[in-house]
Structure formats: C-alpha cells, structure tokens
Design a protein around this motif. Structure first.
Motif, PDB file in Angstrom:
ATOM      1  N   GLY A   1      -0.357  15.901 -50.192  1.00 56.82           N
ATOM      2  CA  GLY A   1       0.044  15.229 -51.423  1.00 56.82           C
ATOM      3  C   GLY A   1       0.115  13.728 -51.344  1.00 56.82           C
ATOM      4  O   GLY A   1       0.485  13.072 -52.324  1.00 56.82           O
ATOM      5  N   THR A   2      -0.232  13.128 -50.198  1.00 51.39           N
ATOM      6  CA  THR A   2      -0.219  11.682 -50.034  1.00 51.39           C
ATOM      7  C   THR A   2      -1.645  11.177 -49.847  1.00 51.39           C
ATOM      8  O   THR A   2      -2.404  11.734 -49.055  1.00 51.39           O
ATOM      9  N   LYS A   3      -1.984  10.113 -50.576  1.00 51.72           N
ATOM     10  CA  LYS A   3      -3.327   9.560 -50.529  1.00 51.72           C
ATOM     11  C   LYS A   3      -3.249   8.052 -50.353  1.00 51.72           C
ATOM     12  O   LYS A   3      -2.426   7.391 -50.967  1.00 51.72           O
ATOM     13  N   LEU A   4      -4.124   7.493 -49.499  1.00 59.71           N
ATOM     14  CA  LEU A   4      -4.193   6.058 -49.288  1.00 59.71           C
ATOM     15  C   LEU A   4      -5.643   5.609 -49.404  1.00 59.71           C
ATOM     16  O   LEU A   4      -6.527   6.147 -48.731  1.00 59.71           O
TER      17      LEU A   4
ATOM     18  N   GLY B   1       3.996  17.068 -61.760  1.00 61.20           N
ATOM     19  CA  GLY B   1       4.267  16.281 -62.954  1.00 61.20           C
ATOM     20  C   GLY B   1       4.903  14.938 -62.688  1.00 61.20           C
ATOM     21  O   GLY B   1       5.156  14.180 -63.624  1.00 61.20           O
ATOM     22  N   LEU B   2       5.176  14.605 -61.420  1.00 58.79           N
ATOM     23  CA  LEU B   2       5.760  13.302 -61.086  1.00 58.79           C
ATOM     24  C   LEU B   2       5.109  12.769 -59.812  1.00 58.79           C
ATOM     25  O   LEU B   2       5.147  13.424 -58.766  1.00 58.79           O
ATOM     26  N   THR B   3       4.527  11.579 -59.911  1.00 57.30           N
ATOM     27  CA  THR B   3       3.832  10.962 -58.787  1.00 57.30           C
ATOM     28  C   THR B   3       4.351   9.550 -58.572  1.00 57.30           C
ATOM     29  O   THR B   3       4.483   8.766 -59.521  1.00 57.30           O
TER      30      THR B   3
ATOM     31  N   GLU C   1      -0.539   6.851 -53.242  1.00 56.34           N
ATOM     32  CA  GLU C   1       0.241   7.678 -54.163  1.00 56.34           C
ATOM     33  C   GLU C   1       0.711   8.923 -53.441  1.00 56.34           C
ATOM     34  O   GLU C   1       0.114   9.365 -52.456  1.00 56.34           O
ATOM     35  N   HIS C   2       1.810   9.476 -53.935  1.00 51.66           N
ATOM     36  CA  HIS C   2       2.404  10.660 -53.314  1.00 51.66           C
ATOM     37  C   HIS C   2       2.979  11.548 -54.413  1.00 51.66           C
ATOM     38  O   HIS C   2       3.727  11.073 -55.278  1.00 51.66           O
TER      39      HIS C   2
END
Length: 378
Positions: free
Chosen positions: A31-34, A76-78, A70-71
């Motif tokens: 769920g984490t992207k860089l 529904g919440l990032t 982003e994580h």
C-alpha cells in the motif's frame, strides 16, 4: 518553465500525452508507493533588459527533481506527500542561491471526502484562473501576483504566494467543485511585517459540463498588510509619505472550452489595492492551445490587455522595477498589451523541443524576446 510536468493534466487531451512521460516508481509494496520524477531543461534565450538592450545566454529553464509518495491508510483514505527541488542550474551544473531551495513541498490526505493538504504549493488563482490561459515554457503573461510585489525596496512587501498554506478541495458533485484555504505567516517569520501573526482567506468554485468549464477564485491577501515605516511613496507634490494598511484583494474568473485537442480560455483577473502605494490592475486575456499531428506537439498563444487604475503621481509609478523613493528610472504605468506565442515538437515520449516569444509593450521594450529550448523529462 512554469509547469511542464503538469501540462498533460491541465490540457486533458490525448495530443499532449507525448509530452508527459511517466515518473519512475522505485517502491510499491504493502500500500506504499514512491515515485521519482524530474526534468532537465536547457534553452537559448535572447531578451531585452530594463534599458532595452538585448542580451542572450544559454540558460537553465527550471530543471527539477521531485519525489512523490502515497500510502493507503484504509480503504477510501490515502496519505500522500510531494517534495520538489529546482535550485540547480543545468546549464552550468551549479546550485542556484538566487532561486531559493525548492519549488514545492506538502503533505495531504485524500479520499471520498475530498482532498486536504498543508505546505508549499501553487496558489489556487494560479491553478484555476491563470494556467488555462497561459501555461508556457518560459515567457508568460503578467499576473496580479507581480503587481503586489515590492517596488524597489525589498523590505516594502515580501511576496510569498506559495508557502505556509492549508487547502481543502471538495469532490466533484454534479460538475461542481470548490476549494477553501488559508495562508499563515507568524510573527517569527521574515515575511511578516506586523507584530502578530497574519492569516489570509482564499477560496474558489469551479463548474464543468462536457468540454466547458468556468472557475472563479478570491484571495483577501491577508498576510500582506503594510506597516507604517516599512513603505513610503512620493505624492503629487513630491513629498515622501508613509503608507500603511491592508494590501488589497485579488480575484479572477476563467472560462475555458476543450474540444478534441483544442483548448480556448478567457480570463479576467483583478488586484484591488487598499493603500496609496500600489496600483489597482485589471487583466483581460484570451489564450488557445492546439495539439497537432496526433501527438506531435502543441501550437499555443495568448493575448492580454493590462489596465492600470488610480490617479496621482504615486499611482503613475509602476510597481515593477521601480524605487518609489526616487522618480528617476520609474516606468510609466500606461495600460498595455501583451502577446506570448510558441510551438513544441515531441522528439519522443520523454523529450521535446520548443520555440517561444514574448512581447510586453513596455517602455524600452523591456522583457521582449524569444527562446529556443530542449527538455528531457521522466
């Protein structure tokens, strides 16, 4: 460059896609992207200075490197962040001390409720009103951010339209969207000329139906109060007079229509001064951008009429490049016309070249010129 990396999102047309290469994702797990993105922009610039003398150079045009992450907190919440640097000059490969230490940096939350962010980023007036008309490579139309800048003495009014902000942007409901925010400068900050903290209020409304959209933005510029003793001007009798009070208000309205690869936009923008130092100004602009050859590039241009208001000697002084304590060298503030035009050609998905020119109808033809550039982005 103003916002080359955002041109695709703003245009909303397939013909612009070739100019917006994808960022490099270096991490995407749990769920984490860089992402890492950036560009190197070089240009040959020939432009007239304040005296009308033409000078040229090979220059950097806003080369940038940025990080976006982003994580997913829950469905529904990032949470997200962006950190962007542009304080290096690619033409000479050195760190720039004059441009500051960065471009934008912020943290935010987005979800079904909308989007909320805090940090440093472009103003709402810039995004919703100015960019649809003129989002070019180097030359740009004047805007009301310039007309509230410090005339001559840098201590008069210190402008910072991007920093220390918080903004909420709603979801789109039936074509409607709104945004509300504030900019705050505490008494510990160098931009603050008061004895206490100052906060602004800004907000906007946008409506989109099909290819047509209209957006309006208001900003009360609450952080820019002028303190007595920090600013002065010369009145009609030649006397030096202290200026104080609110800076004024800033607002704008833009209509735009997107049809296939053609975008046409019409803008009205106003700075309304609440003091005797700075000018009222009204800006009327028409701009168009056309994507040609199924993604080969863009042809674009914009015209703007700049109308100054007010009376008296102080109001006849330009708020740009003028010492209000000395009449010598001050530019007369006759209303004027501005034209910017250019063309881009996409060499590949990541690389493009461009030619652009600007004409500003100023005394001594100041700032008129042309540029040829090359950009590589990822």
């Amino acid at each position: 460059m103003k916002k080359t990396l955002l041109a695709t999102a703003i245009a909303g047309a397939a013909a612009f896609a070739a100019a917006g290469a994808q960022a490099a994702t270096v991490y995407n797990q749990d769920g984490t992207k860089l992402d890492i993105y950036g560009n190197v922009q070089l240009m040959y610039l020939s432009q007239k200075d304040a005296t009308g003398e033409t000078k040229d150079e090979i220059a950097d045009n806003g080369s940038t490197i940025g990080f976006a992450a982003e994580h997913v907190i829950y469905n529904g919440l990032t949470g997200y962040m962006k950190f962007e640097l542009d304080d290096y000059e690619a033409d000479e490969m050195k760190i720039s001390t004059g441009r500051g230490n960065g471009d934008q940096a912020y943290i935010g939350l987005r979800g079904n409720f909308g989007d909320a962010r805090v940090g440093s980023y472009d103003s709402l007036l810039d995004d919703w009103v100015q960019d649809p008309v003129s989002n070019n490579e180097y030359f740009d139309l004047s805007d009301t951010n310039e007309f509230k800048g410090a005339p001559g003495d840098d201590d008069v009014i210190v402008g910072d339209p991007e920093g220390d902000k918080i903004t909420y942007t709603s979801p789109v409901w039936g074509g409607f969207q709104f945004a509300l925010g504030s900019q705050y400068k505490g008494d510990a900050e160098s931009e603050n000329l008061q004895d206490s903290g100052n906060a602004s209020f800004f907000g906007g409304m946008k409506y989109t139906i099909g290819g047509f959209s209209v957006a309006g933005v208001y900003d009360n510029l609450g952080i820019y109060d002028i303190d007595s003793g920090h600013a002065s001007y010369i009145d009609a009798d030649g006397n030096v007079v202290d200026a104080e009070g609110d800076l004024g208000d800033q607002y704008g309205l833009t209509f735009q229509y997107q049809w296939d690869t053609l975008r046409v936009a019409l803008k009205y923008e106003r700075f309304e001064s609440d003091n005797d130092l700075l000018l009222d100004s009204d800006l009327y602009a028409l701009g168009a951008r056309y994507g040609y050859g199924n993604g080969m590039g863009d042809i674009y241009g914009a015209y703007q009429y700049v109308d100054y208001g007010g009376s008296g000697f102080a109001d006849r002084l330009s708020t740009l490049n003028c010492d209000v304590r000395d009449r010598d060298g001050c530019e007369e503030t006759d209303s004027r016309n501005e034209i910017v035009a250019g063309v881009t050609y996409n060499i590949s998905d990541a690389m493009y070249t461009w030619v652009e020119g600007g004409w500003y109808d100023r005394d001594t033809d100041a700032d008129d010129g042309y540029a040829v550039g090359l950009t590589y982005q990822f």
